[in-house]
Scaffold this active site. Sequence first.
Site, PDB file in Angstrom:
ATOM      1  CE  LYS A  52      -3.853  -2.469   1.871  1.00 57.57           C
ATOM      2  NZ  LYS A  52      -4.580  -2.986   3.043  1.00 57.57           N
ATOM      3  CD  GLN A  96      -3.392  -4.636   6.104  1.00 57.15           C
ATOM      4  OE1 GLN A  96      -3.243  -3.753   5.599  1.00 57.15           O
ATOM      5  NE2 GLN A  96      -4.031  -5.929   5.905  1.00 57.15           N
ATOM      6  CG  ASP A 119     -10.288  -0.525   4.471  1.00 52.95           C
ATOM      7  OD1 ASP A 119      -9.791  -0.740   3.421  1.00 52.95           O
ATOM      8  OD2 ASP A 119      -9.668  -0.715   5.647  1.00 52.95           O
TER       9      ASP A 119
END
Length: 283
Positions: A52, A96, A119
């Site tokens: 990422k 994460q 997200d």
Amino acid sequence: MANIIDGKAISAQVKEHVKEEVHQLQAKGVQPGLAVVIVGDDPASRIYVNNKKKACAATDIYSEEYALPASTTQEELLELIHTLNEKPEIHGILVQSPLPKGLDEGLVVEHIDPNKDVDAFHAYNVGKIMQGKYTFLPCTPAGVIELIRSTGVEISGKRCVVIGRSDIVGKPMAMLLLHNNGTVTICHSRTKDLPAVCREADILVSAVGKAHFVTADMVKPGAVVIDVGMNRDENGKLCGDVDFAAVEPIASYITPVPGGVGPMTIAMLLKNTVAAAKLQRGL
Ligand code: NAP
């Protein structure tokens, strides 16, 4: 023989577009920024976080990493989230998954400012997805929609079957297909005669997490088959849910693993970070 959907190439196009948008924002004095939070030392999570960060650098998105020890308490993690919520140079916050035992992922997500929830896991954003009025689309399902679009096959009016009903993939996937006017069925571990349901699908999306789960007898000839699964086979090799060798001759389009859905997930995260920067700057 199916056409192989090249997720790597399509994600490269998305990233190219993201980079152009970043440069346009920079010209207006806005530098999109993403904070990536990792807790503990799970090796797979470390790889995802590194990927990422690399993707941010490649698209000129500013990124910050917060690597916390596994001993981090819930309070310490929430404190960091609150700090990032207030930090003007950070437009997107990604925590994460999975978090170490003892930390409540759901609670952490609920503390992220919904405008920085790249997200799209916060209840506010989940609700907006249900209503079809979204700012952020959850990265993996949004990537799948892009892959289906790339085939030129219309979703509208098609029988779509999603295998899996998780909050991060299956449920939002079904909702996005519905918003694209698909006729959608969701299958899960209690579904009776799952192969028969799958055989009705013009578009079959598998998000189960089991190698070789989707076999040739579960696929209608000419179907579009999208494999979200990321598993290890008996030789430790990365593979999806779909028995690729057996299904590929039957499908019209199919995604490989690796090189299908995976690269799209990161590309959509970058897209969401740019959307978050625009949202927060009223652009
Ligand atoms: P998950 O939370 O474990 O959900 C799996 C789903 O599959 C559940 O809804 C479960 O049903 C269903 N299932 C399990 N066994 C089944 C069976 N025998 N028959 C029918 N349904 C069954 O997993 P997830 O987070 O959604 O992820 C799914 C897969 O996608 C994993 O391999 C994951 O690594 C991968 N993934 C990939 C990406 C990417 O970027 N490529 C992103 C996210 C996830 P129940 O609800 O009834 O238990």
